[in-house]
Design a protein around this motif. Structure first.
Motif, PDB file in Angstrom:
ATOM      1  N   TYR A 115      44.484  34.182  14.457  1.00  0.00           N
ATOM      2  CA  TYR A 115      43.505  35.375  14.374  1.00  0.00           C
ATOM      3  C   TYR A 115      43.982  36.754  14.858  1.00  0.00           C
ATOM      4  CZ  TYR A 115      40.085  31.402  14.671  1.00  0.00           C
ATOM      5  OH  TYR A 115      39.388  30.392  14.671  1.00  0.00           O
ATOM      6  N   GLY A 116      43.678  37.916  14.323  1.00  0.00           N
ATOM      7  CA  GLY A 116      43.719  39.156  14.704  1.00  0.00           C
ATOM      8  C   GLY A 116      42.491  39.827  14.837  1.00  0.00           C
ATOM      9  N   ALA A 117      42.179  40.482  15.826  1.00  0.00           N
ATOM     10  CA  ALA A 117      40.967  41.190  16.192  1.00  0.00           C
ATOM     11  C   ALA A 117      41.000  42.566  16.514  1.00  0.00           C
ATOM     12  CB  ALA A 117      40.133  40.118  16.828  1.00  0.00           C
ATOM     13  N   LEU A 118      39.762  43.259  16.210  1.00  0.00           N
ATOM     14  CA  LEU A 118      39.671  44.603  16.749  1.00  0.00           C
ATOM     15  C   LEU A 118      38.322  44.516  17.745  1.00  0.00           C
ATOM     16  CD1 LEU A 118      40.024  46.968  13.632  1.00  0.00           C
ATOM     17  CD2 LEU A 118      41.350  47.058  15.631  1.00  0.00           C
ATOM     18  N   ARG A 119      38.096  45.457  18.607  1.00  0.00           N
ATOM     19  CA  ARG A 119      36.947  45.402  19.408  1.00  0.00           C
ATOM     20  C   ARG A 119      35.899  46.532  18.978  1.00  0.00           C
ATOM     21  NH1 ARG A 119      41.091  44.517  23.588  1.00  0.00           N
ATOM     22  NH2 ARG A 119      40.779  42.437  24.515  1.00  0.00           N
ATOM     23  N   GLU A 120      36.105  46.869  17.776  1.00  0.00           N
ATOM     24  CA  GLU A 120      35.184  47.613  17.040  1.00  0.00           C
ATOM     25  C   GLU A 120      34.918  47.110  15.824  1.00  0.00           C
ATOM     26  OE1 GLU A 120      36.414  52.056  17.757  1.00  0.00           O
ATOM     27  OE2 GLU A 120      38.242  50.992  17.547  1.00  0.00           O
ATOM     28  N   PRO A 121      33.647  47.300  15.216  1.00  0.00           N
ATOM     29  CA  PRO A 121      33.413  46.934  13.847  1.00  0.00           C
ATOM     30  C   PRO A 121      33.848  47.817  12.685  1.00  0.00           C
ATOM     31  CG  PRO A 121      31.218  48.206  14.680  1.00  0.00           C
ATOM     32  CD  PRO A 121      32.763  47.960  15.639  1.00  0.00           C
ATOM     33  N   LEU A 122      35.208  47.586  12.397  1.00  0.00           N
ATOM     34  CA  LEU A 122      35.660  48.373  11.366  1.00  0.00           C
ATOM     35  C   LEU A 122      36.292  47.373  10.222  1.00  0.00           C
ATOM     36  CD1 LEU A 122      37.930  50.631  13.505  1.00  0.00           C
ATOM     37  CD2 LEU A 122      35.787  51.240  12.468  1.00  0.00           C
ATOM     38  N   THR A 123      36.353  47.996   8.975  1.00  0.00           N
ATOM     39  CA  THR A 123      36.846  47.152   7.896  1.00  0.00           C
ATOM     40  C   THR A 123      38.289  46.984   7.958  1.00  0.00           C
ATOM     41  OG1 THR A 123      34.943  47.918   6.257  1.00  0.00           O
ATOM     42  CG2 THR A 123      37.192  47.005   5.136  1.00  0.00           C
ATOM     43  N   LEU A 124      38.833  45.871   7.809  1.00  0.00           N
ATOM     44  CA  LEU A 124      40.417  45.668   8.176  1.00  0.00           C
ATOM     45  C   LEU A 124      40.857  45.822   6.722  1.00  0.00           C
ATOM     46  CD1 LEU A 124      40.009  42.394  10.281  1.00  0.00           C
ATOM     47  CD2 LEU A 124      40.606  44.825  10.910  1.00  0.00           C
ATOM     48  N   GLY A 125      42.049  46.489   6.468  1.00  0.00           N
ATOM     49  CA  GLY A 125      42.562  46.905   5.227  1.00  0.00           C
ATOM     50  C   GLY A 125      43.727  45.873   5.027  1.00  0.00           C
ATOM     51  N   ASP A 126      44.379  46.168   3.519  1.00  0.00           N
ATOM     52  CA  ASP A 126      45.354  45.301   3.125  1.00  0.00           C
ATOM     53  C   ASP A 126      46.576  45.210   4.291  1.00  0.00           C
ATOM     54  OD1 ASP A 126      43.967  45.158   0.623  1.00  0.00           O
ATOM     55  OD2 ASP A 126      45.007  46.663  -0.239  1.00  0.00           O
ATOM     56  N   ARG A 127      46.829  46.420   5.008  1.00  0.00           N
ATOM     57  CA  ARG A 127      48.027  46.172   5.681  1.00  0.00           C
ATOM     58  C   ARG A 127      47.943  45.035   6.807  1.00  0.00           C
ATOM     59  NH1 ARG A 127      49.339  50.643  10.343  1.00  0.00           N
ATOM     60  NH2 ARG A 127      51.181  49.562  11.379  1.00  0.00           N
ATOM     61  N   THR A 128      46.576  45.003   7.385  1.00  0.00           N
ATOM     62  CA  THR A 128      46.318  44.006   8.234  1.00  0.00           C
ATOM     63  C   THR A 128      46.378  42.513   7.740  1.00  0.00           C
ATOM     64  OG1 THR A 128      44.698  45.816   9.442  1.00  0.00           O
ATOM     65  CG2 THR A 128      44.429  43.335   9.983  1.00  0.00           C
ATOM     66  N   PHE A 129      45.657  42.533   6.469  1.00  0.00           N
ATOM     67  CA  PHE A 129      45.815  41.342   5.920  1.00  0.00           C
ATOM     68  C   PHE A 129      47.231  40.661   5.843  1.00  0.00           C
ATOM     69  CE2 PHE A 129      41.451  41.477   5.201  1.00  0.00           C
ATOM     70  CZ  PHE A 129      40.927  40.352   5.014  1.00  0.00           C
ATOM     71  N   ASP A 130      48.146  41.522   5.403  1.00  0.00           N
ATOM     72  CA  ASP A 130      49.379  41.126   5.121  1.00  0.00           C
ATOM     73  C   ASP A 130      50.278  40.866   6.467  1.00  0.00           C
ATOM     74  OD1 ASP A 130      49.033  41.972   2.188  1.00  0.00           O
ATOM     75  OD2 ASP A 130      49.998  43.717   2.526  1.00  0.00           O
ATOM     76  N   ALA A 131      49.874  41.693   7.430  1.00  0.00           N
ATOM     77  CA  ALA A 131      50.539  41.580   8.539  1.00  0.00           C
ATOM     78  C   ALA A 131      50.124  40.004   9.223  1.00  0.00           C
ATOM     79  CB  ALA A 131      50.394  42.444   9.613  1.00  0.00           C
ATOM     80  N   ALA A 132      48.823  39.559   9.023  1.00  0.00           N
ATOM     81  CA  ALA A 132      48.377  38.334   9.699  1.00  0.00           C
ATOM     82  C   ALA A 132      48.800  37.224   8.673  1.00  0.00           C
ATOM     83  CB  ALA A 132      46.766  38.242   9.514  1.00  0.00           C
ATOM     84  N   VAL A 133      49.117  37.564   7.136  1.00  0.00           N
ATOM     85  CA  VAL A 133      49.727  36.428   6.483  1.00  0.00           C
ATOM     86  C   VAL A 133      50.945  36.217   6.535  1.00  0.00           C
ATOM     87  CG1 VAL A 133      50.411  35.684   4.196  1.00  0.00           C
ATOM     88  CG2 VAL A 133      47.880  36.692   4.599  1.00  0.00           C
ATOM     89  N   ALA A 134      51.640  37.225   6.886  1.00  0.00           N
ATOM     90  CA  ALA A 134      53.299  36.997   7.595  1.00  0.00           C
ATOM     91  C   ALA A 134      53.392  36.521   8.854  1.00  0.00           C
ATOM     92  CB  ALA A 134      53.808  38.536   7.441  1.00  0.00           C
TER      93      ALA A 134
END
Length: 279
Positions: A115-134
């Motif tokens: 998991y990766g998480a923010l403490r704010e309700p913001l839309t997570l972009g492609d960069r975040t998804f790519d980093a989590a998948v990597a």
């Protein structure tokens, strides 16, 4: 052997996830059985609420990711209608809002979740998804290496009986080469120690150092290269097997030959065997 990947490779993957995504919190764990994963490693948390949490397949965001075998995300965990809310107390205690979960999948089998998480309700972009998948891929590769190491260890334990044919000794030498090539990829120190110990037993399988043979000490990578050379590998093939450049392999081989007092590749292999460094 305990799931020490939680304490080594998982930590490395979570650090990478935070560094490459900018997410302040990362956590994850491996499956304890076919339907449950235990959060064993947490990075960037302010509380202990997440550590030790057992995630059931299909439950919450991580459980949904495990069940679907694909990444899943929510913009605001607490109000999302697309997940169940068994873990709201722990998530709220840590103050998490936007969360992404990625399954760890090895040979089509889910083995864990990150998991990766923010403490704010913001839309997570492609960069975040790519980093989590990597990051999840890092753990997957670590599990593949560990699985291969365990298989090799199991296959290497039986020693050839006295009078065994040449084929049996070639099996020993091949197992030794494969273990030496795999060892640098293993981050778990306990497993590396076990691999090193087995390599030592295999190297001395033909007996003790020959009488009159001078004692020689070689660097681990020099032995790795010689093990490949003994199996007939060229410098290019040895480089591919060991994850090195051909020039680097050539340098290790040249150094080993000098230490062994050998003038050819074959002489180096023979001398290494006489010194008890290769089986």
């Amino acid at each position: 052997m305990p799931e020490s990947v939680d304490a080594v490779e998982m930590q490395v993957a979570l650090l990478r996830l935070r560094r490459t995504s900018g997410l302040p919190v990362a956590f994850g764990g491996l499956l304890s059985d076919s339907h449950h994963a235990r959060i064993a490693e947490v990075n960037g948390a302010r509380t202990a609420a997440l550590r030790g949490l057992v995630i059931s397949s299909g439950s919450g965001l991580g459980g949904k990711s495990m069940a679907l075998s694909r990444p899943c995300a929510v913009t605001d965990y607490r109000s999302s209608r697309h997940i169940s809310h068994e873990y709201d107390t722990a998530v709220a205690a840590e103050g998490l809002r936007s969360v992404v979960a990625v399954p760890v999948v090895v040979r089509r089998e889910v083995r864990g979740v990150l998991y990766g998480a923010l403490r704010e309700p913001l839309t997570l972009g492609d960069r975040t998804f790519d980093a989590a998948v990597a990051a999840a891929r890092d753990v997957e590769q670590a599990l593949v290496v560990r699985d291969e190491a365990r298989q090799l260890l199991a296959a290497s334990r039986p020693e050839p009986e006295a009078g065994s044919g040449a084929g049996a000794w070639e099996d020993v030498r091949e197992a030794h080469r494969e273990l030496r090539a795999l060892m640098p990829k293993v981050l778990d120190p306990a497993l590396r120690d076990e691999l090193l110990a087995v390599c030592g037993r295999l190297a001395s399988a033909t007996g003790t150092r020959e009488p009159g043979a001078r004692e020689v000490r070689l660097a681990p990578r020099e032995i790795d290269v010689l093990a490949c050379v003994a199996a007939g590998a060229t410098n290019a093939v040895a480089a591919d097997r060991l994850g090195l450049r051909p020039e680097t392999v050539k340098g290790y081989l040249r150094s080993a030959m000098r230490r062994l007092g050998a003038h050819t590749r074959l002489e180096a292999v023979v001398a290494a065997r006489r010194a008890g460094l290769l089986p």
